[in-house]
Design a protein around this motif. Structure first.
Motif, PDB file in Angstrom:
ATOM      1  N   UNK A   1       0.862  -1.177   0.000  1.00 45.59           N
ATOM      2  CA  UNK A   1       0.000   0.000   0.000  1.00 45.59           C
ATOM      3  C   UNK A   1       0.903   1.232   0.000  1.00 45.59           C
ATOM      4  N   UNK A   2       0.742   2.090  -1.017  1.00 45.56           N
ATOM      5  CA  UNK A   2       1.626   3.240  -1.182  1.00 45.56           C
ATOM      6  C   UNK A   2       0.790   4.517  -1.117  1.00 45.56           C
ATOM      7  N   UNK A   3       1.187   5.435  -0.240  1.00 42.30           N
ATOM      8  CA  UNK A   3       0.415   6.660  -0.017  1.00 42.30           C
ATOM      9  C   UNK A   3       0.866   7.759  -0.974  1.00 42.30           C
ATOM     10  N   UNK A   4      -0.018   8.099  -1.919  1.00 38.28           N
ATOM     11  CA  UNK A   4       0.268   9.155  -2.889  1.00 38.28           C
ATOM     12  C   UNK A   4      -0.426  10.467  -2.539  1.00 38.28           C
ATOM     13  N   UNK A   5      -1.253  10.482  -1.509  1.00 37.84           N
ATOM     14  CA  UNK A   5      -1.910  11.709  -1.082  1.00 37.84           C
ATOM     15  C   UNK A   5      -2.905  12.231  -2.107  1.00 37.84           C
TER      16      UNK A   5
ATOM     17  N   UNK B   1      -5.448   6.937  -6.494  1.00 42.15           N
ATOM     18  CA  UNK B   1      -6.153   7.262  -5.264  1.00 42.15           C
ATOM     19  C   UNK B   1      -5.158   7.749  -4.238  1.00 42.15           C
ATOM     20  N   UNK B   2      -5.635   8.117  -3.058  1.00 42.79           N
ATOM     21  CA  UNK B   2      -4.695   8.519  -2.006  1.00 42.79           C
ATOM     22  C   UNK B   2      -3.752   7.378  -1.657  1.00 42.79           C
TER      23      UNK B   2
ATOM     24  N   UNK C   1       3.059  10.695   8.447  1.00 49.10           N
ATOM     25  CA  UNK C   1       2.159  11.768   7.994  1.00 49.10           C
ATOM     26  C   UNK C   1       0.739  11.600   8.546  1.00 49.10           C
ATOM     27  N   UNK C   2       0.184  12.675   9.089  1.00 48.01           N
ATOM     28  CA  UNK C   2      -1.170  12.620   9.631  1.00 48.01           C
ATOM     29  C   UNK C   2      -2.195  12.243   8.564  1.00 48.01           C
ATOM     30  N   UNK C   3      -1.945  12.673   7.327  1.00 47.18           N
ATOM     31  CA  UNK C   3      -2.891  12.397   6.254  1.00 47.18           C
ATOM     32  C   UNK C   3      -2.912  10.924   5.869  1.00 47.18           C
ATOM     33  N   UNK C   4      -1.881  10.171   6.269  1.00 41.17           N
ATOM     34  CA  UNK C   4      -1.834   8.724   6.021  1.00 41.17           C
ATOM     35  C   UNK C   4      -2.083   8.006   7.343  1.00 41.17           C
ATOM     36  N   UNK C   5      -3.170   8.356   7.968  1.00 40.73           N
ATOM     37  CA  UNK C   5      -3.427   7.951   9.349  1.00 40.73           C
ATOM     38  C   UNK C   5      -3.575   6.441   9.516  1.00 40.73           C
TER      39      UNK C   5
ATOM     40  N   UNK D   1      -8.227   4.163   4.818  1.00 38.53           N
ATOM     41  CA  UNK D   1      -8.421   4.786   3.511  1.00 38.53           C
ATOM     42  C   UNK D   1      -7.936   3.936   2.362  1.00 38.53           C
ATOM     43  N   UNK D   2      -7.567   2.663   2.655  1.00 41.97           N
ATOM     44  CA  UNK D   2      -7.207   1.738   1.588  1.00 41.97           C
ATOM     45  C   UNK D   2      -8.448   1.371   0.796  1.00 41.97           C
ATOM     46  N   UNK D   3      -8.261   1.060  -0.485  1.00 33.95           N
ATOM     47  CA  UNK D   3      -9.355   0.481  -1.246  1.00 33.95           C
ATOM     48  C   UNK D   3      -9.765  -0.817  -0.547  1.00 33.95           C
ATOM     49  N   UNK D   4     -11.058  -0.979  -0.299  1.00 37.54           N
ATOM     50  CA  UNK D   4     -11.501  -2.121   0.500  1.00 37.54           C
ATOM     51  C   UNK D   4     -11.084  -3.455  -0.113  1.00 37.54           C
TER      52      UNK D   4
END
Length: 243
Positions: free
Chosen positions: A9-13, A65-66, A174-178, A207-210
């Motif tokens: 899982x990679x956080x792209x914001x 996606x994020x 990062x708070x946005x990647x909670x 916030x991952x794709x389910x």
């Protein structure tokens, strides 16, 4: 027994498609650094080549996606010792023989996956998500080029399930990647149904794709049944050692 699989899982914001394109470029450059080159391929070609050429590695990249899900053939059963031989026996109608794993090869494979995640995390916060026996979730968290923490979610039948999250001292995730806090609980499993419902609740919170918590490049069912598990809307990139 249940199913085993893993993904990244990679956080792209908020960069969305731009972030996904940057991530694909980063995959290519990371593979080039270890002498591997490749390009986008069809599903049929990826499946065939992975079964016949032991030097190849394939990535499936999910929609923008994020959080973007990456599926890696190296951390799937395609990387298991003797996998191609066993599948060949199965297709010929012979009994499928499970051989003892090559622990040295497994260690090398783990190190290669960790190195890949370290490279990604220099730009994107990254997670190696692993589901074991269809129940327990384990995740290694990467930031700024190294592993900085873990997330553990050992689900129990007919009970509340508690998350554990641990970071190294001084880590600023990062708070946005909670992530949830240690001690948080998600749902209660219905013992009459075998589902990953608690995993889905965890994915929704982060916030991952389910669907990502039910995906691996391949899924190992009960230790004998392998399922090619890359969705149709994923792009596949196949790499091989340069001549």
């Amino acid at each position: 027994m249940g199913v085993d699989f893993s993904n990244y899982q990679v956080f792209c914001g908020d960069s969305l498609e731009l972030g996904r394109n940057q991530l694909i470029d980063l995959i290519h450059s990371t593979m080039h650094e270890i002498g591997m080159h490749g390009d986008r391929v069809s599903r049929d070609k990826a499946d065939y080549v992975l079964q016949t050429q032991r030097t190849t590695r394939c990535f499936g990249v999910g929609p923008a996606g994020k959080w973007v899900t990456i599926l890696d053939s190296l951390s799937s059963v395609y990387g298991e010792p003797h996998f191609c031989h066993e599948r060949g026996d199965y297709y010929d109608g012979d009994p499928l023989v499970i051989l003892e794993p090559d622990l040295g090869a497994e260690l090398l494979r783990q190190q290669s996956c960790k190195s890949f995640l370290s490279s990604l995390s220099k730009i994107f916060p990254s997670v190696w998500l692993q589901v074991l026996d269809g129940m327990g979730v384990g995740a290694q968290l990467y930031l700024s080029g190294r592993e900085v923490g873990i997330l553990s979610y050992p689900t129990k039948i007919n009970g509340f399930n508690t998350v554990e999250v641990r970071f190294e001292n001084g880590t600023i995730w990062p708070n946005s990647a909670r992530f949830p806090s240690s001690g948080d609980t998600f749902g209660q499993r219905d013992p009459s149904r075998y589902e990953l419902q608690d995993h889905l609740a965890l994915a929704r919170y982060i916030g991952w794709e389910q669907d990502s918590v039910t995906l691996g490049f391949t899924i190992d069912h009960e230790g004998t049944n392998w399922e090619f598990s890359v969705p149709e809307n994923y792009d596949l990139f196949l790499f091989d050692v340069s001549p």
